[in-house]
Write an enzyme that holds these catalytic residues in place. Structure first.
Site, PDB file in Angstrom:
ATOM      1  N   TYR A  70      48.498  -5.602 -24.425  1.00  0.00           N
ATOM      2  CA  TYR A  70      49.506  -4.531 -23.581  1.00  0.00           C
ATOM      3  C   TYR A  70      49.630  -3.173 -24.252  1.00  0.00           C
ATOM      4  O   TYR A  70      50.381  -2.301 -23.631  1.00  0.00           O
ATOM      5  CB  TYR A  70      51.138  -5.202 -23.580  1.00  0.00           C
ATOM      6  N   ASN A  73      56.416  -3.845 -11.858  1.00  0.00           N
ATOM      7  CA  ASN A  73      55.527  -4.644 -12.732  1.00  0.00           C
ATOM      8  C   ASN A  73      56.411  -6.107 -12.989  1.00  0.00           C
ATOM      9  O   ASN A  73      57.522  -6.208 -13.538  1.00  0.00           O
ATOM     10  CB  ASN A  73      55.382  -4.138 -14.115  1.00  0.00           C
ATOM     11  N   HIS A 122      50.168  -3.857 -13.072  1.00  0.00           N
ATOM     12  CA  HIS A 122      50.011  -4.719 -14.014  1.00  0.00           C
ATOM     13  C   HIS A 122      49.354  -4.131 -15.140  1.00  0.00           C
ATOM     14  O   HIS A 122      48.282  -3.540 -15.076  1.00  0.00           O
ATOM     15  CB  HIS A 122      49.116  -6.197 -13.694  1.00  0.00           C
TER      16      HIS A 122
END
Length: 144
Positions: free
Chosen positions: A22, A74, A100
């Protein structure tokens, strides 16, 4: 124009949660980026994050009474499980883009299905947090 940026479960951990997947950018940094992007274009960008499905649904419902023009969402793990979140988005009939950070199609099989994609204006996956900028920019360009 008024855009609501919604973030679902665990996205409050951005910057510290699995940075190899991430990245190192925090959620407050993402929110500052999209807010500034909107302000520079004369738009209002509202941000909301919750780890609770019901709170996200309530926020989506409130968006309709606030004259929100579009949503960037998201949904995190709720992408793959929440018919209720899909129904809320369909029910308010506000156009939305699904974002995403990771490319969910390169990950576990269960992440390959989204309950939201079929009713989304578009889907961005795998562009890191830049996906938020891309989504907001698209919505602002479309409104011009």
């Amino acid at each position: 124009m008024k855009i609501l940026v919604l973030n679902g479960p665990n996205l409050n951990l951005l910057g510290t949660r699995e940075p190899q997947t991430y990245g190192a950018t925090t959620l407050p940094e993402v929110e500052a980026l999209v807010t500034a992007l909107g302000q520079a274009r004369g738009a209002t960008v509202l941000c909301f994050q919750s780890n609770h499905e019901g709170a996200l649904i309530d926020r989506i419902h409130a968006a309709r009474t606030e004259a929100v023009d579009a949503i960037v969402i998201n949904p995190g793990g709720l992408t793959h499980t929440s018919v209720a979140l899909r129904d809320a988005l369909a029910g308010v009939a506000i156009p939305f883009i699904e974002v995403h950070i990771s490319n969910v199609h390169k990950r576990e099989e269960f992440r390959h299905h989204s309950y939201l994609s079929g009713i989304a204006l578009g889907v961005l996956a795998g562009f890191g947090v830049d996906g938020y900028r891309m989504a907001v920019t698209h919505l602002l360009d479309k409104a011009s």
